[in-house]
Write an enzyme that holds these catalytic residues in place. Structure first.
Site, mmCIF file in Angstrom:
data_model
loop_
_atom_site.group_PDB
_atom_site.id
_atom_site.type_symbol
_atom_site.label_atom_id
_atom_site.label_comp_id
_atom_site.label_asym_id
_atom_site.label_seq_id
_atom_site.Cartn_x
_atom_site.Cartn_y
_atom_site.Cartn_z
ATOM 1 N N HIS A 124 0.834 -1.204 0.000
ATOM 2 C CA HIS A 124 0.000 0.000 0.000
ATOM 3 C C HIS A 124 0.871 1.257 0.000
ATOM 4 O O HIS A 124 0.646 2.186 -0.784
ATOM 5 C CB HIS A 124 -0.912 -0.016 1.224
ATOM 6 C CG HIS A 124 -1.644 1.268 1.456
ATOM 7 N ND1 HIS A 124 -2.929 1.480 1.006
ATOM 8 C CD2 HIS A 124 -1.273 2.410 2.095
ATOM 9 C CE1 HIS A 124 -3.317 2.707 1.356
ATOM 10 N NE2 HIS A 124 -2.323 3.281 2.020
ATOM 11 N N GLU A 125 1.879 1.293 0.867
ATOM 12 C CA GLU A 125 2.722 2.485 0.973
ATOM 13 C C GLU A 125 3.577 2.676 -0.282
ATOM 14 O O GLU A 125 3.751 3.807 -0.752
ATOM 15 C CB GLU A 125 3.610 2.385 2.218
ATOM 16 C CG GLU A 125 2.835 2.477 3.516
ATOM 17 C CD GLU A 125 2.018 3.767 3.607
ATOM 18 O OE1 GLU A 125 2.559 4.846 3.316
ATOM 19 O OE2 GLU A 125 0.831 3.689 3.966
ATOM 20 N N HIS A 128 1.551 4.349 -2.959
ATOM 21 C CA HIS A 128 1.503 5.813 -2.925
ATOM 22 C C HIS A 128 2.668 6.412 -3.712
ATOM 23 O O HIS A 128 2.499 7.384 -4.453
ATOM 24 C CB HIS A 128 1.576 6.311 -1.472
ATOM 25 C CG HIS A 128 0.270 6.305 -0.744
ATOM 26 N ND1 HIS A 128 -0.855 6.947 -1.221
ATOM 27 C CD2 HIS A 128 -0.091 5.754 0.444
ATOM 28 C CE1 HIS A 128 -1.838 6.793 -0.355
ATOM 29 N NE2 HIS A 128 -1.412 6.059 0.658
ATOM 30 N N GLU A 186 -5.987 6.976 -1.368
ATOM 31 C CA GLU A 186 -5.952 5.779 -0.523
ATOM 32 C C GLU A 186 -6.490 4.567 -1.269
ATOM 33 O O GLU A 186 -5.944 3.461 -1.172
ATOM 34 C CB GLU A 186 -6.745 6.014 0.759
ATOM 35 C CG GLU A 186 -6.110 7.004 1.712
ATOM 36 C CD GLU A 186 -4.740 6.563 2.192
ATOM 37 O OE1 GLU A 186 -4.471 5.350 2.177
ATOM 38 O OE2 GLU A 186 -3.945 7.423 2.561
#
Length: 265
Positions: A124-125, A128, A186
């Site tokens: 997920h990070e 980004h 997100e």
């Protein structure tokens, strides 16, 4: 006549700036990102160096190897060498910065049951970063000139400008300020991260388990900085479940290609 010529020149300059700032996210969405990637990488490097000086770094070799094993598998799917640091911090938090930097708090390592759950957060990070979300929101909120000025401000995170800069990068909670990514960002990071972990051979179904655990942890007294800026647990889980069949296919392809990470906690 002079004014008309000036206005035409200004219009052309703005149009060129707009066109050169347009980009496309990994999910196919058009973005507006003014800042050169090299500038964002510089900001990420500086912010990470500041964190390493100010926050205690874990000396637990087993935990560090666990995180690095997972990160290496995911990094192979996006390319480049990523620096990974485990910080001694009880909060359930992790982050990735432009310039290929990843930080994971020990509290998050304690929470997860296995490699797949931590891979969901790291994916997920990294999502980004791959989607250039920091660049996009700096461009949207500060404009090109102000954004460039923030590059130097990262070196002084205690100042008001410095706090704004690091919060835009996605680690504002470290300095008492949180400027959350939008729900759109997100959601994109969730989908990119789910695909990344699956392509690396991790079980994407564990992402749902991870967010259920995070939701349960957020009801207790311990601060959950990672969740303080994110969409509702129900929405996130529903979206992940909807994309899970696609991610499971990616995992099967990864396993067939010999990708079978074994990262022991």
């Amino acid at each position: 006549m002079m004014i008309d010529r000036y206005l035409k020149s200004l219009y052309v300059l703005l149009l060129v700036s707009f066109l050169t700032a347009c980009a496309t996210s990994p999910m196919g969405r058009t973005q507006l990102a003014f800042l050169p990637d090299a500038e964002l990488d510089s900001m990420g490097l500086q912010a990470f160096e500041n964190l390493k000086k100010e926050k205690p770094i874990s000396r637990n070799a087993r935990e560090t190897e666990f995180v690095r094993c997972i990160t290496s598998a995911i990094a192979r799917e996006v390319g480049g060498e990523w620096e990974v640091v485990v910080f001694e911090d009880a909060s359930l938090n992790a982050f990735a910065l432009p310039g290929r930097k990843i930080g994971v708090h020990t509290g998050l390592i304690d929470l997860v049951d296995n490699q797949d759950q931590l891979a969901a957060v790291i994916g997920h990070e990294v999502g980004h970063v791959m989607a250039r979300h920091s660049n996009e929101r700096m461009s949207q909120q500060m404009g090109a000139q102000a954004g460039i000025a923030l590059v130097q401000a990262v070196a002084a995170p205690q100042t008001a400008m410095g706090q704004t800069a690091v919060s835009l990068l996605g680690i504002g909670a470290e300095y008492g300020i949180i400027m959350p990514f939008s729900r759109l960002h997100e959601s994109e990071a969730d989908m990119i991260g789910l695909d990344l972990m699956a392509k690396a051979g991790f079980n994407p179904a564990e992402s749902v388990t991870l967010w259920l655990k995070m939701a349960q942890a957020s009801q207790g007294p311990r601060p959950v900085e990672f969740l303080s800026t994110h969409p509702s647990h129900e929405t996130r889980i529903e979206d992940l479940q909807a994309r899970l069949p696609h991610a499971l296919q990616l995992q099967q392809q990864a396993i067939a290609a010999g990708k079978n990470p074994r990262c022991a906690k």
